[in-house]
Design an enzyme around this catalytic site. Structure first.
Site, short mmCIF file in Angstrom:
data_model
loop_
_atom_site.label_atom_id
_atom_site.label_comp_id
_atom_site.label_asym_id
_atom_site.label_seq_id
_atom_site.Cartn_x
_atom_site.Cartn_y
_atom_site.Cartn_z
N LYS A 164 52.36 43.20 33.12
CA LYS A 164 51.46 42.07 33.74
C LYS A 164 52.32 40.69 33.63
CE LYS A 164 47.64 41.63 35.99
NZ LYS A 164 47.40 42.66 37.13
P1 NAD Z 1 41.86 36.77 44.61
O1 NAD Z 1 42.49 35.37 43.89
O2 NAD Z 1 42.51 37.10 45.95
O3 NAD Z 1 40.32 36.68 44.79
C1 NAD Z 1 39.40 36.38 43.63
C2 NAD Z 1 38.13 35.82 43.82
O4 NAD Z 1 37.33 35.70 42.85
C3 NAD Z 1 38.24 34.51 44.87
O5 NAD Z 1 37.50 34.81 45.88
C4 NAD Z 1 37.62 33.48 43.91
O6 NAD Z 1 37.04 32.50 44.65
C5 NAD Z 1 36.71 34.36 43.25
N1 NAD Z 1 36.09 33.89 41.89
C6 NAD Z 1 36.95 33.31 40.97
N2 NAD Z 1 36.07 32.66 40.09
C7 NAD Z 1 34.79 33.18 40.49
C8 NAD Z 1 33.48 33.13 39.93
N3 NAD Z 1 33.26 32.37 38.84
N4 NAD Z 1 32.40 33.74 40.41
C9 NAD Z 1 32.67 34.50 41.60
N5 NAD Z 1 34.00 34.50 42.32
C10 NAD Z 1 34.98 33.78 41.72
O7 NAD Z 1 42.05 38.08 43.66
P2 NAD Z 1 42.30 39.45 43.83
O8 NAD Z 1 43.68 40.00 44.10
O9 NAD Z 1 41.20 39.96 45.05
O10 NAD Z 1 41.77 40.22 42.34
C11 NAD Z 1 40.36 39.91 41.88
C12 NAD Z 1 40.35 41.14 40.94
O11 NAD Z 1 40.68 42.50 41.27
C13 NAD Z 1 41.14 40.70 39.59
O12 NAD Z 1 40.32 41.04 38.40
C14 NAD Z 1 42.55 41.49 39.71
O13 NAD Z 1 42.88 41.54 38.59
C15 NAD Z 1 41.69 42.81 40.31
N6 NAD Z 1 42.74 43.59 41.10
C16 NAD Z 1 43.41 43.07 42.13
C17 NAD Z 1 44.28 43.82 42.70
C18 NAD Z 1 45.20 43.62 43.83
O14 NAD Z 1 45.69 44.45 44.52
N7 NAD Z 1 44.96 42.24 44.26
C19 NAD Z 1 44.58 45.36 42.29
C20 NAD Z 1 43.84 45.75 40.96
C21 NAD Z 1 43.00 44.69 40.12
#
Ligand code: NAD
Length: 472
Positions: A164
């Site tokens: 990561k």
């Molecule tokens: P992103 O940045 O696209 O989206 C994150 C979202 O969370 C945004 O809408 C943001 O406004 C919201 N957010 C932030 N703080 C918040 C709060 N306090 N309350 C409510 N919403 C809040 O990120 P992402 O890529 O969608 O990742 C989201 C989660 O999924 C993370 O934990 C990431 O590690 C996990 N993840 C992502 C992927 C991927 O392919 N992108 C894969 C596996 C896991």
């Protein structure tokens, strides 16, 4: 299942924990005259990590991702009897790179950010894992997420290790020029530990296809054109069809696996989505297309609710056009803390770690939690949810869709050949379903919850490979 989770495709159609300082980074000078010298960064020890007693969940509302991941790791090692010396190898990272990223902003000041790449374990293949831009990023968080990737890639059976990366900057608040400067500077400093056969980055919170394009371009300047150096790239730059939606789509495949066990059918299912970014918005849109009614959504701006259903396709369009979630019409704005308490069938956390904790888990009123985010529930919350009879599909397998299609992107890049999106979504479904069934079988055989079974499957596979190679 007829793969109706395929539905909407990429081609038909992307933070606020704690800290006050929005852009993060430390302004180095007044007037920007002095430039920082690159400094050797001393790393905090990683041996023992947070003082978590195996078998005893870390408690308190604020529990770090590292405490959560190590808690589950230790508990699984206890159950399967992993010897202490082997456990010591797996409990710490293989390599941790921490760099200084000084970037001059338009006001003339140099802001110093901190960049991280943690490579946890490479027994099963090249290191693989996302890159997170968020003000709260620190070494322990990145260590936790790297370790989680090691188990995740093993659980779904793709040939990668776990890694990561991150920078403590606000990816969603910075200007494009600033983001580009941070991104290129990061690559310049860590390229030696990366490579298409060594370590491959991908998007995570606060990063996207554009950031991947800058990383690929910068790596190309140093090493020649190498599309397989990152995944999650734009389609026009050898990205893969289906990558953007992959994590959300993978979650929907698992909803389809679990629904019959819980007596749910899509047309009568209600869902609440915490975090409407890449993962949450895609999962919500594909669920809606299946017939599920989305009745609550939140992001860093706030939370909305409508028992009649929120049209999440229109919500996404409105956000893409610059609208705020809380300005969306025809819905009720609610306090963000109340979102998890909305009575529903499926709660889909897709924001940051530790958001469902000892202090709010007893308010959760759903049948199924589909964990899109990494470590969205603390161990204490998991205990409360278990007592309430909530069925939890844990992050360590539920959100693997992203890394699975990243694997497909990498394979396509290595072959310089492109697959069609339907083929990719089919292959993704096959891997997600196989992983779910293997973990579910292990859980039933050993009378464990899915998370405990998934950790055991992942850890055993990594140990097996590490022994076969002669690493341990
Ligand atoms: P992103 O940045 O696209 O989206 C994150 C979202 O969370 C945004 O809408 C943001 O406004 C919201 N957010 C932030 N703080 C918040 C709060 N306090 N309350 C409510 N919403 C809040 O990120 P992402 O890529 O969608 O990742 C989201 C989660 O999924 C993370 O934990 C990431 O590690 C996990 N993840 C992502 C992927 C991927 O392919 N992108 C894969 C596996 C896991």
């Amino acid at each position: 299942m007829g793969d109706s989770a395929q539905g909407m495709t990429d081609s038909e159609e992307r933070n606020g924990k704690g800290r006050a300082q929005v852009l993060s980074g430390e302004p180095l000078t007044e007037g920007g005259a002095a430039v920082a010298e690159a400094t050797e960064v001393s790393l905090p020890p990683q041996g023992d990590g947070p003082a978590v007693q195996p078998g005893r969940p870390p408690s308190g509302v604020r529990v770090s991702d590292l405490e959560i991941v190590k808690h589950y790791f230790d508990a699984a090692c206890d159950r399967i009897g992993v010897p202490d010396d082997v456990r010591a190898v797996l409990r710490s990272s293989y390599r941790e790179t921490v760099v200084q990223i000084p970037v001059r902003f338009p006001d003339g000041k140099i802001n110093v950010f901190r960049g991280y790449r943690v490579q946890h374990n490479g027994a099963r293949g090249p290191y693989k894992g996302g890159l997170r831009y968020h003000p709260d990023v620190d070494l322990d968080e990145i260590r936790a997420l790297a370790m989680l990737m090691t188990w995740k890639t093993a659980i779904v059976g793709i040939p990668y290790g776990g890694a990561k990366g991150g920078v403590n900057c606000a990816g969603d608040k910075l200007e494009s020029d600033q983001l580009q400067a941070i991104t290129r500077s990061l690559m310049d400093k860590i390229d030696k530990v990366l490579g298409p056969n060594r370590d491959i980055m991908a998007p995570d919170v606060g990063t996207n296809a554009q950031v991947m394009a800058w990383l690929m371009d910068e790596y190309g300047k140093l090493h020649g054109h190498t599309p397989a150096i990152v995944t999650g790239k734009p389609i026009g730059l050898e990205g893969s069809y289906g990558r953007e939606s992959a994590t959300g789509r993978g979650l929907v495949y698992l909803y389809r696996e679990a629904a019959p066990k819980l007596g749910l059918s899509p047309s009568t299912t209600t869902a609440v989505v915490q975090g409407f970014g890449n993962v949450g918005s895609w999962a919500a849109r594909i669920l809606q297309q299946l017939g599920v009614t989305i009745i609550g959504v939140s992001n860093a701006d706030g939370a909305i609710r409508s028992d009649a259903g929120i049209d999440v396709v229109k919500l996404q369009e409105s956000i893409e056009q610059g609208g705020k979630l809380t300005d969306f019409g025809g819905v009720e704005t609610i306090p963000p803390d109340d979102l998890v308490a909305i009575p529903c069938d499926v709660l889909l956390p897709a924001a940051l770690g530790g958001m469902i904790h000892e202090g709010n888990a007893d308010r959760v009123a759903c049948k199924l939690i589909l964990q899109g985010a990494n470590s969205p529930t603390t161990p204490a919350a998991d205990g409360i949810l278990r007592d309430k009879g909530v069925y939890v599909i844990p992050d360590v397998m539920a959100n693997a869709g992203g890394v699975i299609v990243s694997y497909f992107e990498w394979v396509q890049n290595m072959q310089h050949f492109r697959w069609e999106e339907r083929e990719i979504n089919d292959k993704l479904g096959n891997i997600m379903r196989r992983a779910f069934r293997e973990v579910d079988t292990a859980a039933r055989q050993k009378d464990l919850c899915l998370r405990d079974a998934a950790y055991e499957v992942g850890i055993e596979r990594v140990i097996d490979t590490a022994r076969t190679r002669g690493y341990i």
